[in-house]
Design an enzyme around this catalytic site. Structure first.
Site, PDB file in Angstrom:
ATOM      1  N   ASP A   1       3.051  -4.007   3.238  1.00  0.00           N
ATOM      2  CA  ASP A   1       1.673  -4.728   2.599  1.00  0.00           C
ATOM      3  C   ASP A   1       0.699  -3.871   2.427  1.00  0.00           C
ATOM      4  O   ASP A   1       0.310  -2.787   2.909  1.00  0.00           O
ATOM      5  CB  ASP A   1       1.426  -5.936   3.759  1.00  0.00           C
ATOM      6  N   MET A   2      -0.051  -4.300   1.519  1.00  0.00           N
ATOM      7  CA  MET A   2      -1.265  -3.405   1.030  1.00  0.00           C
ATOM      8  C   MET A   2      -2.152  -3.049   2.318  1.00  0.00           C
ATOM      9  O   MET A   2      -2.676  -1.919   2.303  1.00  0.00           O
ATOM     10  CB  MET A   2      -2.181  -4.033   0.083  1.00  0.00           C
TER      11      MET A   2
END
EC number: 5.4.99.-
Length: 287
Positions: free
Chosen positions: A130-131
């Site tokens: 995930d970012m």
């Protein structure tokens, strides 16, 4: 671009056809090109398709643009890459938080673009973070190795361990969460526990340290669902500190870090273990 692959065969004895098809996952079309162009040799000699290949034999294969048509990706900034491990075929880097693994729009520059600039050629995503998550992430450096790494991932032969700073305290040192995970129909960004329509998800947690209002846990992924650790912990009342989607208190980074990758190299069968340091977890945890 010409890609030359050379390695000592780590697999058991079989025919050339079986080796290419079963162990190396080379598509039928490309196997045909290797044979007709005589682009494969064993111990330096041309081969018959039914020739035996023994463990320890020296294999050389040549691939050209007809085998793997070139793909071009805009290069990012190689100075932003923290390389943890690299060889001829793959690279593991330490992803910073706040950076996408790959671009979703043509104009975006993400970690994949930076890694490609560092390597000097287009690389390929094997798995994603995930970012908001930092830590060890694996990329393929060429299209030949990509399906071999994908098979390791699909067969759950890439062990991924995370550190998470979770809110609250846990009732025991080791926990296993098996709640199925599905999409949140009210918020497309989020995932929820969905016993009926969700996908199987398996997370193993080990308590590492307790703080007054939080706990540091080691999380081992047995499956790879989107937001899996974040959803499992939030569902059980232990949302990760700083989680912008599943934790009510905002203000700091998501305290989730992929600290270890373990897998067998598909061309050597050597056990590779990579650990990613994190300043947030070394310096930013409560005392």
């Amino acid at each position: 671009m010409t890609l030359i692959v050379r390695f000592t065969n780590p697999y058991s004895a079989k025919t050339v056809k079986e080796l290419l098809e079963e162990d190396l996952l080379i598509p039928r079309k490309i196997r045909h090109f290797l044979r007709t162009k005589k682009h494969i040799t064993i111990n330096g000699s041309p081969i018959n398709w039914q020739s035996p290949v023994q463990k320890g034999d020296w294999i050389e294969m040549v691939f050209d643009d007809q085998d793997y048509p070139p793909k071009h990706l805009p290069f990012g900034d190689k100075r932003l890459v923290d390389c943890l491990y690299e060889d001829e075929h793959l690279i593991v880097v330490n992803k910073p938080e706040g950076l996408k693994t790959h671009a979703n729009q043509p104009y975006e520059i993400a970690l994949l673009n930076h890694v490609s600039a560092y390597v000097g050629q287009t690389c390929y995503v094997v798995h994603r973070l995930d970012m908001e998550t930092s830590g060890a992430i694996l990329f393929a450096k060429n299209p030949f190795i990509l399906p071999l790494l994908n098979r390791l991932l699909e067969d759950k032969q890439i062990q991924r361990r995370y550190w998470a700073l979770a809110s609250g305290h846990f009732p025991q040192k080791t926990m296993i969460y098996r709640d199925k995970i599905g999409r949140d129909r009210h918020d497309r960004r989020k995932r929820i526990v969905d016993p009926k329509k969700g996908q199987t998800a398996h997370t193993r947690l080990t308590l590492l340290k307790e703080y007054p209002a939080a706990s540091l846990v080691d999380c081992e992924l047995k499956t790879g669902r989107t937001h899996q650790i974040r959803v499992h912990l939030a569902h059980h009342g232990h949302a990760i500190i700083g989680d912008p989607l599943y934790h009510l208190k905002k203000g700091q980074r998501l305290m989730l870090h992929a600290h270890e990758l373990v897998f067998k190299h598909p061309l050597t069968l050597e056990q590779i273990r990579i650990q990613a340091p994190s300043k947030s977890f070394e310096n930013g945890l409560p005392k």
